[in-house]
Design a protein around this motif. Structure first.
Motif, PDB file in Angstrom:
ATOM      1  N   ALA A  11     -16.239 -47.155 -38.943  1.00 22.27           N
ATOM      2  CA  ALA A  11     -14.862 -46.972 -38.475  1.00 22.27           C
ATOM      3  C   ALA A  11     -14.445 -48.027 -37.462  1.00 22.27           C
ATOM      4  N   GLY A  12     -15.364 -48.899 -37.072  1.00 28.38           N
ATOM      5  CA  GLY A  12     -15.046 -49.939 -36.109  1.00 28.38           C
ATOM      6  C   GLY A  12     -16.188 -50.914 -35.980  1.00 28.38           C
ATOM      7  N   PRO A  13     -15.947 -52.103 -35.427  1.00 33.13           N
ATOM      8  CA  PRO A  13     -17.006 -53.115 -35.300  1.00 33.13           C
ATOM      9  C   PRO A  13     -18.093 -52.668 -34.329  1.00 33.13           C
ATOM     10  N   GLY A  14     -19.260 -53.268 -34.480  1.00 35.08           N
ATOM     11  CA  GLY A  14     -20.372 -52.996 -33.573  1.00 35.08           C
ATOM     12  C   GLY A  14     -21.211 -51.802 -33.955  1.00 35.08           C
ATOM     13  N   GLY A  15     -20.894 -51.116 -35.057  1.00 30.39           N
ATOM     14  CA  GLY A  15     -21.667 -49.951 -35.470  1.00 30.39           C
ATOM     15  C   GLY A  15     -23.019 -50.329 -36.044  1.00 30.39           C
ATOM     16  N   GLU A  16     -24.004 -49.436 -35.850  1.00 25.83           N
ATOM     17  CA  GLU A  16     -25.348 -49.651 -36.372  1.00 25.83           C
ATOM     18  C   GLU A  16     -25.806 -48.412 -37.126  1.00 25.83           C
ATOM     19  N   HIS A  44     -19.068 -57.244 -38.063  1.00 25.48           N
ATOM     20  CA  HIS A  44     -20.054 -57.210 -36.981  1.00 25.48           C
ATOM     21  C   HIS A  44     -20.757 -55.859 -36.868  1.00 25.48           C
ATOM     22  N   CYS A  45     -21.208 -55.336 -38.014  1.00 26.18           N
ATOM     23  CA  CYS A  45     -22.000 -54.102 -38.033  1.00 26.18           C
ATOM     24  C   CYS A  45     -23.387 -54.392 -38.602  1.00 26.18           C
ATOM     25  N   LYS A  46     -24.317 -53.476 -38.357  1.00 22.80           N
ATOM     26  CA  LYS A  46     -25.701 -53.649 -38.793  1.00 22.80           C
ATOM     27  C   LYS A  46     -26.150 -52.433 -39.598  1.00 22.80           C
ATOM     28  N   SER A  47     -27.120 -52.674 -40.485  1.00 23.72           N
ATOM     29  CA  SER A  47     -27.792 -51.573 -41.173  1.00 23.72           C
ATOM     30  C   SER A  47     -29.220 -51.967 -41.487  1.00 23.72           C
ATOM     31  N   HIS A  48     -30.089 -50.976 -41.468  1.00 17.23           N
ATOM     32  CA  HIS A  48     -31.509 -51.194 -41.761  1.00 17.23           C
ATOM     33  C   HIS A  48     -32.006 -49.979 -42.520  1.00 17.23           C
ATOM     34  N   VAL A  49     -32.569 -50.194 -43.704  1.00 21.29           N
ATOM     35  CA  VAL A  49     -32.994 -49.110 -44.584  1.00 21.29           C
ATOM     36  C   VAL A  49     -34.466 -49.288 -44.921  1.00 21.29           C
ATOM     37  N   LYS A  60     -14.069 -58.569 -45.763  1.00 19.70           N
ATOM     38  CA  LYS A  60     -13.618 -58.525 -44.372  1.00 19.70           C
ATOM     39  C   LYS A  60     -14.749 -58.259 -43.388  1.00 19.70           C
ATOM     40  N   ALA A  61     -15.977 -58.064 -43.875  1.00 19.81           N
ATOM     41  CA  ALA A  61     -17.089 -57.651 -43.011  1.00 19.81           C
ATOM     42  C   ALA A  61     -17.899 -58.850 -42.532  1.00 19.81           C
ATOM     43  N   GLU A  62     -17.240 -59.814 -41.892  1.00 18.46           N
ATOM     44  CA  GLU A  62     -17.967 -60.959 -41.341  1.00 18.46           C
ATOM     45  C   GLU A  62     -18.931 -60.501 -40.250  1.00 18.46           C
ATOM     46  N   GLY A  63     -20.024 -61.243 -40.116  1.00 17.01           N
ATOM     47  CA  GLY A  63     -20.986 -60.935 -39.064  1.00 17.01           C
ATOM     48  C   GLY A  63     -21.922 -59.786 -39.386  1.00 17.01           C
ATOM     49  N   GLY A 106     -19.375 -65.139 -47.156  1.00 21.08           N
ATOM     50  CA  GLY A 106     -20.497 -65.946 -46.723  1.00 21.08           C
ATOM     51  C   GLY A 106     -20.718 -65.946 -45.221  1.00 21.08           C
ATOM     52  N   GLU A 107     -19.810 -65.316 -44.486  1.00 19.00           N
ATOM     53  CA  GLU A 107     -19.879 -65.320 -43.019  1.00 19.00           C
ATOM     54  C   GLU A 107     -20.678 -64.112 -42.539  1.00 19.00           C
ATOM     55  N   ILE A 108     -21.997 -64.116 -42.787  1.00 13.47           N
ATOM     56  CA  ILE A 108     -22.841 -63.007 -42.383  1.00 13.47           C
ATOM     57  C   ILE A 108     -24.011 -63.516 -41.562  1.00 13.47           C
TER      58      ILE A 108
END
Length: 393
Positions: free
Chosen positions: A230-235, A262-267, A291-294, A323-325
């Motif tokens: 729902a917003g940037p910076g989420g993990e 600018h969000c992260k995920s680890h599975v 739209k999910a750069e970073g 490509g901006e990841i």
């Protein structure tokens, strides 16, 4: 970026990476997401999302013939300050985290009578866990649960499934900005139980979500964890542990939709299988929207086959539309015991029987430690030991 090695007969491991392509995550579904069960055709097993699932063992959950009955008890223990409510179908908080993506999830949403909503007010930091006990006594049930954390709240939730039931459910996790939620969902059903559920997590700005899914029991267990931001910076961290016995079908289908910059995920999901007809399925979908750069993401599935007659289907999928990841990758491995590990232990005087037990315990230790609740960790270690008694005795 995809990895596959030591694949035994009867197992498949495959993966795909698509760059700047039309959304394969969307096209793999036979119908668009909807709260209305009528929008989904009855599956026949040829659909992509159902091709691994034994539909004849779902006891009517997929075709509308399963009729709700008595026999499911839900008990919630919450620390002081937590609000626990039973609400009707018109409550605005229901469905906020996500929409059903298949017929069973839509059937569950259309058929439940009351939902349980657990709210942790903003800036509340819990020092004791919230415990939700779901116990089946032989009936058929449709359920809906909502766990909602206000801004900067922190909580640990344990959802414990036991007994015998035919259950279809939706579980929503809604995290406010800066909130931190850890959820441990344990499927320790009796042998005849059927459990199909969609888990929806909506992660707020700078919020942190950790899911630990542990599956041992049941005839058929099919879980569908999904994460959006729902917003940037989420993990988001999604961990899973499953031990599939003879005749059991355990299926975990994940989607992490990076729809925000600018969000992260680890599975990380790990499974062990033993016995004739044991079947584990892991589908890991990660979508990085334009739209999910970073974005920074990685997913891994590892399977350890203990006996002949077991089957694994492991399919990681990664789609990148920008490509901006920061980074993205996936891996899948399926194999038997590592002969070098066994040789190392046996060369130091450890009998083969005990060496095998040590290898399997070490295989799962990383995920058990993610729980952070000693009584649950100890219980799961005992269950692993019970499974190993049959697996390597």
């Amino acid at each position: 970026m995809a990895e596959a090695q030591n694949i035994p007969v009867g197992s498949t491991t495959s993966g795909s990476i698509a760059v700047a392509a039309e959304s394969t995550v969307a096209t793999r579904m036979s119908a668009p997401p909807s709260f209305d069960v009528a929008d989904f055709p009855v599956p026949h097993g040829r659909e992509e999302e159902w091709r691994f699932t034994p539909l004849e063992r779902l006891r009517g959950l997929h075709d509308g013939t399963a009729v709700a009955s008595e026999g499911l008890k839900v008990a919630i223990e919450a620390p002081e300050g937590v609000i626990v409510e039973n609400v009707g179908r018109d409550d605005a908080r229901l469905g906020k985290a996500g929409t059903p993506v298949d017929r069973v999830a839509a059937q569950a949403y259309s058929a439940f009578e009351q939902a349980s909503v657990v709210t942790v007010p903003k800036e509340t930091v819990l020092t004791e866990p919230i415990r939700i006990a779901v116990h089946g006594e032989g009936g058929t049930a449709y359920g809906h649960q909502v766990i909602e954390l206000g801004a900067f709240a922190e909580a640990l939730v344990v959802i414990d499934h036991t007994g015998d039931a035919v259950l279809a459910a939706n579980v929503d996790y809604v995290l406010g900005d800066g909130a931190k939620l850890t959820v441990v969902s344990v499927q320790d059903w009796d042998d005849k139980a059927v459990h199909v559920a969609q888990h929806n997590a909506l992660v707020g700005r700078d919020a942190s979500f950790k899911s630990v899914v542990v599956t041992f029991g049941g005839d058929v267990v099919r879980l569908h964890p999904r994460v959006t931001y729902a917003g940037p910076g989420g993990e988001a961290e999604l961990f899973g542990l499953y031990f599939t016995d003879a005749g059991q079908h355990q299926e975990h289908r994940l989607l992490v939709d990076h729809n925000t910059p600018h969000c992260k995920s680890h599975v990380v999901y790990k499974g062990a299988l033993q016995g004739e007809g044991a079947h584990a399925v892991w589908i890991g979908d990660v979508l990085i929207e334009a739209k999910a750069e970073g974005t920074d993401t990685y997913e891994m599935n590892r399977n350890l086959v203990l006996t002949d007659g077991s089957r694994v289907d492991s399919v990681p999928n990664l789609e990148i539309e920008t490509g901006e990841i920061v980074g993205a990758g996936h891996a899948s491995t399926t194999g038997r015991f590592d002969d070098e590990q066994l040789f190392y232990l046996m060369a130091r005087g450890i009998p083969e029987y005990e060496a095998r037990r040590l290898v399997v315990r070490g295989f799962f230790a990383e995920l058990v430690q993610q729980i952070g609740l000693p009584d649950i960790e100890e219980r799961l270690l005992v269950r692993i030991e019970e499974e190993l008694e049959a697996a390597v005795a």
